[in-house]
Design an enzyme around this catalytic site. Structure first.
Site, short mmCIF file in Angstrom:
data_model
loop_
_atom_site.label_atom_id
_atom_site.label_comp_id
_atom_site.label_asym_id
_atom_site.label_seq_id
_atom_site.Cartn_x
_atom_site.Cartn_y
_atom_site.Cartn_z
N ARG A 305 0.84 -1.21 0.00
CA ARG A 305 0.00 0.00 0.00
C ARG A 305 0.87 1.26 0.00
NH1 ARG A 305 -5.46 1.48 0.45
NH2 ARG A 305 -6.28 -0.60 0.78
N GLU A 708 -10.23 5.37 6.99
CA GLU A 708 -8.81 5.72 7.01
C GLU A 708 -8.42 7.01 6.28
OE1 GLU A 708 -8.16 1.62 5.44
OE2 GLU A 708 -6.38 1.73 6.69
N1 MTE Z 1 -12.89 4.53 14.36
C1 MTE Z 1 -12.94 4.22 15.66
N2 MTE Z 1 -13.73 4.95 16.47
N3 MTE Z 1 -12.20 3.20 16.19
C2 MTE Z 1 -11.37 2.45 15.40
O1 MTE Z 1 -10.70 1.53 15.89
N4 MTE Z 1 -10.46 2.08 13.13
C3 MTE Z 1 -10.17 2.70 11.85
C4 MTE Z 1 -11.43 3.31 11.25
N5 MTE Z 1 -12.10 4.13 12.22
C5 MTE Z 1 -11.28 2.76 14.01
C6 MTE Z 1 -12.10 3.81 13.52
C7 MTE Z 1 -9.61 1.78 10.87
S1 MTE Z 1 -7.95 1.45 10.94
C8 MTE Z 1 -10.36 1.21 9.88
S2 MTE Z 1 -9.67 0.22 8.71
C9 MTE Z 1 -11.80 1.45 9.79
O2 MTE Z 1 -12.28 2.25 10.85
C10 MTE Z 1 -12.51 0.10 9.78
O3 MTE Z 1 -13.88 0.20 9.80
P1 MTE Z 1 -14.74 0.42 8.48
O4 MTE Z 1 -14.22 -0.53 7.46
O5 MTE Z 1 -16.10 0.14 8.92
O6 MTE Z 1 -14.51 1.85 8.08
N1 LUZ Z 2 -5.45 -4.81 5.44
C1 LUZ Z 2 -5.13 -5.65 4.45
C2 LUZ Z 2 -5.63 -3.51 5.20
O1 LUZ Z 2 -4.94 -6.84 4.72
N2 LUZ Z 2 -5.02 -5.18 3.20
C3 LUZ Z 2 -5.20 -3.89 2.88
O2 LUZ Z 2 -5.09 -3.51 1.72
C4 LUZ Z 2 -5.50 -3.00 3.93
N3 LUZ Z 2 -5.65 -1.70 3.69
C5 LUZ Z 2 -5.92 -0.88 4.70
C6 LUZ Z 2 -6.03 -1.39 5.98
N4 LUZ Z 2 -5.89 -2.69 6.22
MO1 MOS Z 3 -7.53 -0.49 9.51
S1 MOS Z 3 -5.48 -0.21 9.49
O1 MOS Z 3 -7.54 -1.28 7.99
O2 MOS Z 3 -7.63 -1.76 10.58
#
Ligand code: MTE
Ligand code: LUZ
Ligand code: MOS
Length: 755
Positions: A305, A708
């Site tokens: 990534r 993210e």
């Molecule tokens: N928001 C909160 N409140 N707590 C979390 O741990 N994790 C983040 C984001 N927002 C997180 C968060 C991360 S790393 C990701 S990948 C996404 O939430 C995952 O959830 P989604 O796929 O439903 O967006």
């Molecule tokens: N996890 C993963 C991830 O396994 N592949 C991905 O591309 C990715 N991208 C964002 C966060 N977690």
């Molecule tokens: Mo988020 S780093 O994809 O858990």
């Protein structure tokens, strides 16, 4: 828009996390002994003293593992409990199981080991020189970089460094394992990936996956730190349950959690960028040295990534990005919001800033001149569609006049000798999908009960990001009933099997789509029954709106509950299970070309900061941003996500610093020494706008992922501070190192002064 599904129980303190589950009778407590040295040959573990402590029921080491001692999810290089060697300080070498947590912790502290020390490597470049790589180097390239330099008017090069980042989820790693009849084990785990826990537990315990059930109601934050690294603790609890046939709880205290688990990957990089005088970027070459830590964990997809996002939101015709995943003797670094993307974007922002400084133009001139357009091609071969960088930036210009800001900052700096201001724009472009195509799948199981209430199970994990609220909204919209009738159940491997982690910001997309498909199946059955009840046989005439059956868009007397009842009486199934796989994805890692992403998220932020150049302290004054969330399913949730991610990005770039001593001991192993942004460091102005009336045909109900991408706006804070530093010392030769802590700012401002 509805309220965040967990909000009510959160504020009342009623939301259950692993530690809130009532302990089953006879529950034992586990504590883990971590390696006291960062690298060495593990000769012998002394467990006698621990075993002698009153209340200790077992001390388990690698020798007690009946299955395979292996938890590496991508590359099998990581033992659950150290065997033969230790590779980082804090690596689990033994586990104590006792009647209470304090006894377990005390006994764990009595375990010693004979370890023949080996050299400790903490520098990724040193690891690379020694050939100590996690995998073969990876190159993503397009055009012909080598030929392009000659056509450039300016070519600048430099080296960057960005630091790790501790996740600081509120709920530390925790698991409760319970024995079931027939040798089965149920694990309650604070994980983003129940299937990863199930698979590893089965492997370590020597059981079939069917004999392990993982259940997760919600987690108290993950941020990537529980995508892969919740597994170890859940599996250790399961192992103890397997050996003792008793429920076992394992909860890391904050100190152990910080010391034993991996962080965001620190990176070093060398860049070279070439532009023509008009500000167009023609060539960009970058080599990333990723500090993977001691084991692979998710380092290889994280590095991918980084390479995908190496050019951020810019169209660069000639790119060569090389990535080396370097093995060092720290805890294995892991997923962290952005997953390598931010580390890649920081470097190209540094490179174009170096070029702007050389050319004597504002960096925003170069940023704007190179923003991606529809029809461009990313260096990994995917075509750019629905590029919204320019649209976001134009919208931001209407919120904050760029000329006015530049004038205001310059005017302030001219009048103020010691306090300086800086500002920076930060455009983002983030690809949505797991870059490993296989992972882009999810499932939903939807039951309509005979009273008309609905239960939905998916693979998504609620971690504060509001995914359950979104799934509930999607189900209610699909079925035509109010959201209050829909309950989202815990995430459980018996209801959603073979799941991907809730990660890559894709949980609402993947599980939302699966939910839509299942609801549509149900609705189709209900419409057929309704047509019969209304005296015809054309289900296409039927719709459900606000819980009332409509015929040719006209309300009828028939309501949802009656229709559900009638469907049950007619012996038609009120349950549906559907699987969703994102269509159209494919990426060939051998050519590094393809279509890895479902779509991209765009946006731009303007960050302003004020720096006290006598003391090095600063504040981020204001963040204005325009962000593309498609048709937001819930603007309150999406704005909350954007604000939280932004603060996490600002923290990573300015404040948070993971430090080790030369022996590999983590120095910042408590919240007293590891500083995260608090309410006092939050900018007084955080003004984020969601782009209006924008569709996304590839997201549920035209929505876009949000989790993210906004983190990367925080990178702008680093560049705003750099501008303030340069206003104070135009002759300063500042390096490209993050975070810009007050200490580092001060050292650089006065570097060489008085010499
Ligand atoms: N928001 C909160 N409140 N707590 C979390 O741990 N994790 C983040 C984001 N927002 C997180 C968060 C991360 S790393 C990701 S990948 C996404 O939430 C995952 O959830 P989604 O796929 O439903 O967006
Ligand atoms: N996890 C993963 C991830 O396994 N592949 C991905 O591309 C990715 N991208 C964002 C966060 N977690
Ligand atoms: Mo988020 S780093 O994809 O858990």
């Amino acid at each position: 828009m509805t309220a965040f599904a967990d909000g009510y129980s959160h504020v009342r303190g009623e939301s259950e996390f692993v530690c809130d589950l009532p302990l089953p009778a006879g529950t034992l407590h586990a504590a883990v002994r971590g390696s006291p040295v960062a690298h060495g040959r593990l000769l012998r573990i002394h467990t006698g003293a621990a075993r002698g402590v009153d209340g200790v029921r077992a001390v388990l080491t690698a020798a007690d593992i009946p299955g395979r001692n292996q938890v590496g999810a991508v590359i099998p290089d990581e033992p659950l409990l150290a065997e033969n060697s230790v590779d980082f300080m804090g690596q689990p070498i033994a586990m104590v199981v006792a009647d209470d947590p304090a006894t377990a912790a005390l006994a764990a502290g009595l375990i010693t080991a004979d370890i023949e020390q080996l050299p400790v490597v903490l520098d990724p470049r040193e690891a690379a020189r020694a050939g100590s790589l996690i995998a073969e180097p990876v190159v993503f390239a397009s055009g012909d970089v080598d030929a392009a330099w000659a056509r450039c008017d300016v070519v600048v090069q430099g080296s960057t460094r960005s630091a790790g980042q501790e996740h600081v989820y509120l709920e530390t790693q925790s698991a409760l394992a319970e024995p079931q009849e027939g040798g089965r084990i149920v694990i309650h785990s604070s994980t983003q990936s129940p299937t990863a826990v199930q698979r590893a537990a089965a492997r370590v315990c020597g059981l079939h996956m069917q004999q392990i059930e993982v259940d997760t109601r919600r987690i108290g934050g993950g941020f990537g730190g529980k995508e892969d690294q919740a597994t170890h603790w859940a599996v250790l609890a399961a192992l103890a349950t397997l050996r003792l046939r008793r429920p076992v709880r394992l909860v890391l205290d904050r100190h152990d959690d910080i010391a034993m688990t991996g962080k965001r990957h620190p990176y070093e990089a060398d860049f070279r960028i070439g532009l023509t005088r008009d500000g167009r970027i023609h060539a960009y070459e970058v080599t990333f040295y990723q500090d993977a830590g001691a084991h692979a964990d998710l380092s290889t997809p994280v590095l991918d990534r980084t390479l995908f996002h190496a050019a951020n939101a810019y169209a660069i015709p000639n790119v060569r990005a090389t990535g080396l995943s370097c093995r060092t003797n720290t805890a294995p670094n892991t997923a962290f919001r952005g997953f390598g993307g931010p580390q890649g974007m920081y470097v190209v922002e540094a490179a174009l800033t170096a070029a702007a400084e050389q050319l004597g133009v504002e960096r925003s001139v170069i940023q704007r001149a190179n923003l991606l357009r529809d029809g461009d091609t990313f260096h990994y071969g995917q075509r750019v569609v629905n590029a919204r960088g320019r649209q976001c930036w134009d919208a931001l210009d209407k919120i904050v006049d760029p000329q006015e800001v530049s004038r205001r900052v310059a005017g302030f700096n001219a009048a103020s000798p010691w306090v300086k201001k800086g500002h920076a724009w930060m455009p983002i472009c983030f690809g949505i999908a797991f870059t490993n195509t296989m992972l882009n799948q999810a499932s939903a199981l939807v039951h309509i009960y005979t009273d008309g209430s609905v239960g939905v199970s998916t693979a998504a994990i609620e971690m504060g990001q509001g995914v359950n609220t979104k799934i509930r909204l999607i189900a209610s919209r699909s079925l035509g009933i109010g959201p209050d009738r829909v309950m989202v159940e815990s995430t459980n491997t018996t209801r959603a099997a073979n799941t991907s982690a809730t990660a890559a910001s894709s949980a609402a997309d993947l599980n939302g789509h699966a939910t839509m498909l299942a609801c549509n199946d149900l609705l189709q059955r209900l419409r057929t029954v309704a047509a019969g009840l209304l005296g015809h046989d054309d289900p296409d005439r039927i719709s459900v709106v606000d819980g009332r059956v409509h015929d040719r868009a006209e309300p009828t007397a028939l309501v949802w509950e009656e229709l559900v009842q009638a469907t049950w009486v007619a012996r038609v199934s009120l349950s549906a299970q559907r699987h969703y796989a994102t269509p159209g994805l494919g990426f060939d890692r051998t050519t590094a070309k393809g279509h890895p992403f479902n779509y991209h998220v765009f946006g731009v932020a303007l960050i302003e900061a004020t720096l006290d150049c006598l003391r090095g302290v600063y504040r981020v004054d204001a963040v204005h941003a325009v962000h593309d969330a498609g048709r937001s399913l819930d603007p309150v949730i999406d704005l909350g996500q954007a604000e939280g991610a932004l603060m996490q990005g600002i923290g990573w770039m300015t404040l948070e610093e993971v430090l080790h001593d030369k022996d590999g001991r983590l120095l910042t192993d408590a919240l007293a020494s590891y500083k995260v942004p608090d309410v006092m460091s939050t900018p007084p102005v955080v003004d984020i706008h969601l782009l209006e009336r924008v569709d996304n045909p590839r997201g549920p109900y035209s929505s876009k992922a949000i989790g993210e991408p906004p983190l990367m706006y925080g990178i702008g804070a680093w560049f705003a501070l750099r501008e303030a530093m340069r206003a104070f010392r135009p002759d300063g030769r500042f390096d490209w190192v993050a975070p810009l802590t007050p200490e580092r700012v001060l050292m650089q401002l006065y570097d060489g002064v008085g010499r």
